[in-house]
Design an enzyme around this catalytic site. Structure first.
Site, PDB file in Angstrom:
ATOM      1  N   LYS A  69       0.836  -1.209   0.000  1.00 35.34           N
ATOM      2  CA  LYS A  69       0.000   0.000   0.000  1.00 35.34           C
ATOM      3  C   LYS A  69       0.870   1.259   0.000  1.00 35.34           C
ATOM      4  O   LYS A  69       0.546   2.246  -0.663  1.00 35.34           O
ATOM      5  CB  LYS A  69      -0.925   0.007   1.224  1.00 35.34           C
ATOM      6  CG  LYS A  69      -1.800   1.263   1.353  1.00 35.34           C
ATOM      7  CD  LYS A  69      -2.715   1.469   0.143  1.00 35.34           C
ATOM      8  CE  LYS A  69      -3.508   2.783   0.202  1.00 35.34           C
ATOM      9  NZ  LYS A  69      -4.591   2.773   1.176  1.00 35.34           N
TER      10      LYS A  69
ATOM     11  N   LYS B 164      -0.437  11.257   6.037  1.00 35.29           N
ATOM     12  CA  LYS B 164      -0.053  10.226   7.006  1.00 35.29           C
ATOM     13  C   LYS B 164       0.602   9.038   6.305  1.00 35.29           C
ATOM     14  O   LYS B 164       1.638   8.526   6.737  1.00 35.29           O
ATOM     15  CB  LYS B 164      -1.301   9.784   7.784  1.00 35.29           C
ATOM     16  CG  LYS B 164      -1.091   8.640   8.778  1.00 35.29           C
ATOM     17  CD  LYS B 164      -1.489   7.280   8.200  1.00 35.29           C
ATOM     18  CE  LYS B 164      -2.944   7.211   7.820  1.00 35.29           C
ATOM     19  NZ  LYS B 164      -3.314   5.867   7.258  1.00 35.29           N
TER      20      LYS B 164
END
Length: 297
Positions: free
Chosen positions: A170, A238
């Protein structure tokens, strides 16, 4: 298989709707009770607590903003991990760092619970239509057990390796997505300020080497000046900070990622963290002292 679902935000809510449509027995929990009630009307069961989620389900899906919240939901005094029956499968579809993922896996394994790091790609549109891409790390046997559930949510489910592998995959995805959006923004501001209609730029380049899913998803929104979040800037920031941290640990340079982090931080300072990450174009517009006209002309 009875499924619990924790986290009903931009991604989680439509994912639960797809589980309901797929006739899955799903129980939901979120601090936002209004969304819980909306899903109950559609056919979900409400959980009164995390303990309720833990005790009554065979698999539990988490779709939460960050590692701190995931750890709280799992390991606080009233956390899920304290009440699950052995061999319950925790499917964490949040985007975490591999360091956090491996720590969580070790703690859950010590409680005889199974953990899959299974982050997704595709954003809100693919969460809505059930065509997400899922990248899974952990036990392949556990994945096979929950795959019929995940197939209600995703068009592609790929097993990528041991615990932490899904999270790393990811991170790689987030590099490609966000750096590409930044490059698209740079190109769009250049073309528009020079007088090119972006409605003509789009078909001119989309079928060539510059064409991409990012181009198809984001340029029309930029033309419409629609920055309503499908993937919020703060969430993607983030993720990229996790990329940078992982790169440092592995001694892998991340110059493009670092530049996009700086762009996101500038947008954060301008109060735009809730915008879609396609809002990166506003960073370039500010530097160029030029705003792409709504409608692309």
């Amino acid at each position: 298989m009875k499924v619990g679902f924790v986290g009903l935000g931009i991604m989680g809510k439509p994912m639960v709707q797809n589980l309901i449509n797929g006739k899955v027995d799903v129980t939901v929990f979120d601090i936002n009770k209004e969304i819980v009630n909306q899903l109950v009307v559609l056919g979900a069961k409400p959980a009164t607590s995390l303990q309720d989620i833990a005790i009554n389900n065979d698999a539990i899906i988490l779709m939460l903003p960050n590692a701190a919240i995931v750890k709280s939901v799992l390991f606080n005094e009233d956390g899920i991990a304290n009440f699950c029956k052995p061999n319950t499968i925790i499917v964490d579809m949040s985007s975490l760092s591999p360091v956090d993922t491996k720590e969580i896996n070790e703690k859950l394994s010590s409680k005889q619970l199974q953990y899959l790091d299974a982050p997704v790609s595709g954003g809100e549109p693919k969460a809505i239509d059930g065509t997400l891409s899922v990248m899974v790390g952990g036990s392949e046997q556990a994945l096979e057990k929950v795959k019929p559930i995940l197939q209600k949510l995703a068009a592609d489910i790929t097993y990528v390796g041991e615990s932490g592998s899904g999270s790393v995959t990811k991170l790689a995805n987030q590099i490609l997505v966000n750096v590409t959006i930044a490059a698209l923004s740079e190109a769009a501001v250049l073309a528009s300020k020079s007088g090119v209609d972006l409605n003509k730029l789009y078909p001119a380049i989309r079928n060539g080497l510059a064409g991409s899913a990012v181009l198809d998803a984001k340029l029309p929104l930029m033309i419409d000046r629609n920055f309503v979040a499908g993937g919020r800037i703060d969430i993607n920031l983030k993720d990229l900070l996790n990329v940078e941290q992982t790169g440092r640990a592995l001694e892998v340079p991340m110059p493009l990622t670092s530049n996009v982090i700086a762009m996101f931080q500038a947008l954060k300072a301008d109060g735009k963290v809730a915008d879609d990450h396609g809002g990166i174009i506003q960073y370039y517009e500010k530097l160029a002292n030029y705003e792409v006209p709504k409608g692309g002309k």
